[in-house]
Motif scaffolding. Structure first.
Motif, PDB file in Angstrom:
ATOM      1  N   LEU A 143       0.835  -1.252   0.101  1.00 28.05           N
ATOM      2  CA  LEU A 143      -0.049   0.010   0.025  1.00 28.05           C
ATOM      3  C   LEU A 143       0.905   1.354  -0.002  1.00 28.05           C
ATOM      4  O   LEU A 143       0.584   2.274  -0.663  1.00 28.05           O
ATOM      5  N   ALA A 144       1.992   1.215   0.672  1.00 28.20           N
ATOM      6  CA  ALA A 144       2.825   2.342   0.506  1.00 28.20           C
ATOM      7  C   ALA A 144       3.512   2.520  -0.986  1.00 28.20           C
ATOM      8  O   ALA A 144       3.682   3.681  -1.350  1.00 28.20           O
ATOM      9  N   ALA A 145       4.048   1.346  -1.737  1.00 25.40           N
ATOM     10  CA  ALA A 145       4.197   1.452  -2.767  1.00 25.40           C
ATOM     11  C   ALA A 145       3.082   2.030  -3.742  1.00 25.40           C
ATOM     12  O   ALA A 145       3.816   2.622  -4.680  1.00 25.40           O
ATOM     13  N   PHE A 197      10.435   5.315   1.931  1.00 28.41           N
ATOM     14  CA  PHE A 197      10.445   6.289   0.744  1.00 28.41           C
ATOM     15  C   PHE A 197      10.880   7.860   1.221  1.00 28.41           C
ATOM     16  O   PHE A 197      10.860   7.861   2.620  1.00 28.41           O
ATOM     17  N   ASN A 198      11.231   8.845   0.565  1.00 29.48           N
ATOM     18  CA  ASN A 198      11.595   9.932   1.092  1.00 29.48           C
ATOM     19  C   ASN A 198      10.884  11.274   0.717  1.00 29.48           C
ATOM     20  O   ASN A 198      11.501  12.448   0.984  1.00 29.48           O
ATOM     21  N   ARG A 199       9.494  10.979   0.708  1.00 30.37           N
ATOM     22  CA  ARG A 199       8.676  12.358   0.032  1.00 30.37           C
ATOM     23  C   ARG A 199       7.921  12.811   1.293  1.00 30.37           C
ATOM     24  O   ARG A 199       7.423  13.697   1.192  1.00 30.37           O
ATOM     25  N   ALA A 200       7.745  12.189   2.294  1.00 27.41           N
ATOM     26  CA  ALA A 200       7.051  12.364   3.587  1.00 27.41           C
ATOM     27  C   ALA A 200       7.674  13.659   4.320  1.00 27.41           C
ATOM     28  O   ALA A 200       8.597  13.647   4.957  1.00 27.41           O
ATOM     29  N   ARG A 201       6.846  14.953   4.429  1.00 26.82           N
ATOM     30  CA  ARG A 201       7.330  15.699   5.200  1.00 26.82           C
ATOM     31  C   ARG A 201       6.939  15.754   6.722  1.00 26.82           C
ATOM     32  O   ARG A 201       7.451  16.364   7.433  1.00 26.82           O
TER      33      ARG A 201
END
Length: 247
Positions: A71-73, A106-110
Motif C-alpha cells: 500500500l505504501a508502494a 520512501f523520502n517524500r514524507a514531510r
C-alpha cells in the motif's frame, strides 16, 4: 480522472488546491468520502490529495493478500504520477500505518498525522472494525450524542459508492493486523498522533504509545469513537492545521 499504476494495479486519486500537498489515506475499507471533513479545511494554504487505496472506490481490487509495504508502494506510484516531490501524510487507522510504512521506505514524507493508529496492528479489534460496515456502524463510528444528528443517509450514499467490498476489506484488515512499524526510534519525520478516547477498534493508549515511541512524535487525545475526526472535525482540523503550520 487521474490514475497511477503499480504492478498492473490502477490507482485512482483526486487533487485540488495549491501549495504544499497534504495526502489523505483512509481506514481499512473506507472510501475517500471519510476525509470530506478535513479536505475542505486544508484547501487554500495546501493542496489536498485523496487516494482510493487498492480495493477501494475507483481503484482496482486485485485479490489479496495486501500488506502495508504494498500500500505504501501504491502511494509512491500516486506521487510519481502526480509529480509530488514532498507531502504531508494524514492517515486514519490503516491509513496511518501506511503513512508510517511509506516514511520508512520512501523520502517524500514531510510529516505524518496518524488518527486512531496504534503502535502495532496486533491490538486492532478486527471484529469492531468489521462492525463499521454493518447495520450498527454509527455506534462504532460515533458517540451516542452524535449518532442522532449525524448525516447518516448522506454518508451511507457515499459509502455505497466508495467503500471496499467484503473480499477487499478482508485483505485490508489482514494488512492492518499484520502491520509492524519496526523500531520507532528510527523514524525522523515529525509526527502528530491523535487518539480517539472511545474507539472500539483501537485503544487510546496504543495510539499514545506510538507517539511516545517516535522521536518527533506529539500525542493528543480526541473525544469520540472511531470516526472522531468526523464528529469532532473542528477540533481535529484546528490541531492538524496548527501542526502543519508549525513545521
Amino acid at each position: 480522472m487521474p490514475r497511477a499504476h503499480n504492478g498492473g494495479v490502477d490507482l485512482y486519486y483526486e487533487r485540488v488546491g495549491d501549495g504544499p500537498t497534504v495526502a489523505f489515506l483512509p481506514e481499512a475499507g473506507l472510501g475517500a468520502w471519510s476525509w470530506g471533513w478535513q479536505h475542505d479545511a486544508v484547501v487554500g494554504p495546501y493542496e489536498a490529495l485523496v487516494v482510493d487505496p487498492r480495493g477501494t472506490g475507483r481503484s482496482d481490487a486485485p485479490p489479496g493478500p495486501y500488506d502495508a509495504a504494498t500500500l505504501a508502494a501504491d502511494l509512491e506510484a500516486v506521487f510519481r504520477d502526480a509529480e509530488v516531490r514532498a507531502a504531508h501524510l494524514v492517515g486514519h487507522g490503516l491509513g496511518g500505518a501506511v503513512a508510517l510504512a511509506y516514511a520508512r521506505e520512501f523520502n517524500r514524507a514531510r510529516s505524518l498525522t496518524c488518527i486512531a493508529t496504534p503502535a502495532s496492528g496486533q491490538v486492532v479489534d478486527a471484529d469492531a472494525l468489521e462492525r463499521l460496515f454493518g447495520d450498527d456502524w454509527p455506534d462504532v463510528a460515533f458517540s451516542q450524542s452524535y449518532v442522532g444528528v449525524a448525516p447518516r443517509d448522506e454518508i451511507e450514499g457515499w459509502r455505497e459508492l466508495d467503500d471496499a467490498g467484503p473480499e477487499a476489506r478482508r485483505a485490508l484488515y489482514a494488512a492492518y493486523e499484520a502491520f509492524d512499524p519496526g523500531p520507532l526510534y528510527e523514524y525522523e519525520t515529525p509526527a502528530l498522533v491523535l487518539g480517539p478516547l472511545d474507539s472500539p477498534v483501537v485503544p487510546a493508549d496504543a495510539c499514545e504509545a506510538l507517539a511516545t515511541g517516535l522521536p518527533r512524535g506529539e500525542y493528543e487525545a480526541v473525544e469520540g469513537r472511531h470516526l472522531a475526526h468526523l464528529e469532532h472535525s473542528v477540533a481535529v482540523n484546528d490541531r492538524l492545521l496548527g501542526f502543519l503550520e508549525a513545521l
